[in-house]
Design a protein around this motif. Structure first.
Motif, PDB file in Angstrom:
ATOM      1  N   ARG A 132     -13.774  26.163  76.659  1.00 49.51           N
ATOM      2  CA  ARG A 132     -12.340  25.983  76.896  1.00 49.51           C
ATOM      3  C   ARG A 132     -12.158  24.612  77.517  1.00 49.51           C
ATOM      4  O   ARG A 132     -12.680  24.352  78.604  1.00 49.51           O
ATOM      5  N   ALA A 133     -11.442  23.743  76.822  1.00 51.95           N
ATOM      6  CA  ALA A 133     -11.250  22.365  77.283  1.00 51.95           C
ATOM      7  C   ALA A 133     -12.587  21.710  77.585  1.00 51.95           C
ATOM      8  O   ALA A 133     -12.716  20.925  78.539  1.00 51.95           O
ATOM      9  N   GLY A 134     -13.608  22.053  76.791  1.00 55.55           N
ATOM     10  CA  GLY A 134     -14.918  21.444  76.941  1.00 55.55           C
ATOM     11  C   GLY A 134     -15.828  22.113  77.946  1.00 55.55           C
ATOM     12  O   GLY A 134     -16.997  21.729  78.069  1.00 55.55           O
ATOM     13  N   TRP A 135     -15.324  23.126  78.662  1.00 53.32           N
ATOM     14  CA  TRP A 135     -16.123  23.802  79.676  1.00 53.32           C
ATOM     15  C   TRP A 135     -16.657  25.128  79.130  1.00 53.32           C
ATOM     16  O   TRP A 135     -15.913  25.900  78.528  1.00 53.32           O
ATOM     17  N   PRO A 136     -17.961  25.417  79.343  1.00 49.81           N
ATOM     18  CA  PRO A 136     -18.497  26.715  78.923  1.00 49.81           C
ATOM     19  C   PRO A 136     -17.919  27.847  79.770  1.00 49.81           C
ATOM     20  O   PRO A 136     -17.737  27.695  80.980  1.00 49.81           O
ATOM     21  N   ALA A 189     -14.891  27.956  88.451  1.00 47.74           N
ATOM     22  CA  ALA A 189     -13.436  28.039  88.252  1.00 47.74           C
ATOM     23  C   ALA A 189     -13.081  28.452  86.832  1.00 47.74           C
ATOM     24  O   ALA A 189     -12.033  29.073  86.607  1.00 47.74           O
ATOM     25  N   HIS A 190     -13.940  28.136  85.860  1.00 44.76           N
ATOM     26  CA  HIS A 190     -13.648  28.442  84.458  1.00 44.76           C
ATOM     27  C   HIS A 190     -14.174  29.803  84.007  1.00 44.76           C
ATOM     28  O   HIS A 190     -13.903  30.216  82.871  1.00 44.76           O
ATOM     29  N   ALA A 191     -14.931  30.492  84.842  1.00 39.52           N
ATOM     30  CA  ALA A 191     -15.435  31.817  84.460  1.00 39.52           C
ATOM     31  C   ALA A 191     -14.281  32.811  84.344  1.00 39.52           C
ATOM     32  O   ALA A 191     -13.260  32.693  85.031  1.00 39.52           O
TER      33      ALA A 191
END
Length: 243
Positions: A132-136, A189-191
């Protein structure tokens, strides 16, 4: 914890691990139904040992749909007594039918260099996880809590707390005299879900401090710097104490 996620207090450690196990299975079933895989990052240290043993004793789970990651690792070979991977292997992974290629240790062999190993793990995450937006994006990250407020290997006063451009980084921890590799704050934060687990009276003092928040002139502790709206805390009554 009121400002950093929902808090669930269980009467004792046994009920704590029963509850977290059931919740993990619910999250796994939901992830598999929605996306065909459940990407779980395990915590290290002593706290999750009983959780992993309880998971290993389950009669059934869709283990072939689970992918195992690690939130942090000590910079030791994978067969070393201090290895988080070794603890997870001995308590959980050797006892369940997760395909070996779906288990992703941070340090897979005895020869490694901390910063290179961190970069390799970031590349592995980006290659195998949804982005998402380059983040795994991990489905669930299990987290513990140290007496100094560290979580994963995000220790107070270390440079990894300021890393914003990669999901994994190496950090030298001066008070330990050792290197660690850890998911960074942006990765957490992206999890999709974070689950903190704390057990025992030894955690009550730091939990009281987390509930109070930083006093004037104090820096936020690493656990306070974790920012994810989908965060839950699971504590036993001894850890909760007077917090």
């Amino acid at each position: 914890m009121k400002s950093n996620g929902d808090c669930h207090v269980l009467p004792d450690a046994e009920q704590l691990y029963v509850t977290v196990t059931e919740h993990l299975l619910h999250l796994a079933d939901a992830a598999i139904a929605a996306r065909g895989r459940f990407h779980l990052a395990l915590a290290g240290g002593n706290t999750p040992r009983r959780l992993y043993e309880r998971l290993a004793a389950l009669d059934s789970a869709d283990w072939d749909r689970w992918e195992i990651w690690f939130g942090d690792e000590r910079c030791v070979p994978p067969d070393h007594p201090d290895s988080n991977y070794r603890m997870a292997r001995e308590t959980l992974l050797e006892h369940v039918a997760i395909p070996p290629e779906q288990v992703h240790p941070i340090i897979p062999h005895a020869r490694f260099e901390p910063e290179a190993a961190a970069a390799d793990y970031a590349d592995t995450m980006s290659a195998h996880l949804p982005l998402r937006a380059g983040w795994p994006i991990l489905d669930v990250v299990l987290l513990g809590l140290g007496p100094d407020g560290h979580t994963a290997s995000l220790f107070p006063g270390t440079g990894i707390l300021d890393v914003q451009d990669t999901p994994v980084a190496a950090a030298y921890v001066p008070r330990l005299g050792a290197w660690r590799i850890s998911l960074t704050l942006p990765a957490l934060a992206h999890a999709r879900q974070l689950i903190f687990v704390a057990e025992g009276a030894g955690k009550s003092e730091i939990l009281t401090r987390l509930l109070r928040g930083p006093a004037a002139g104090e820096s936020p502790l690493p656990a306070e710097r974790v920012s994810n709206p989908h965060t839950e805390w699971y504590l036993d009554a001894a850890a909760r104490g007077s917090a």
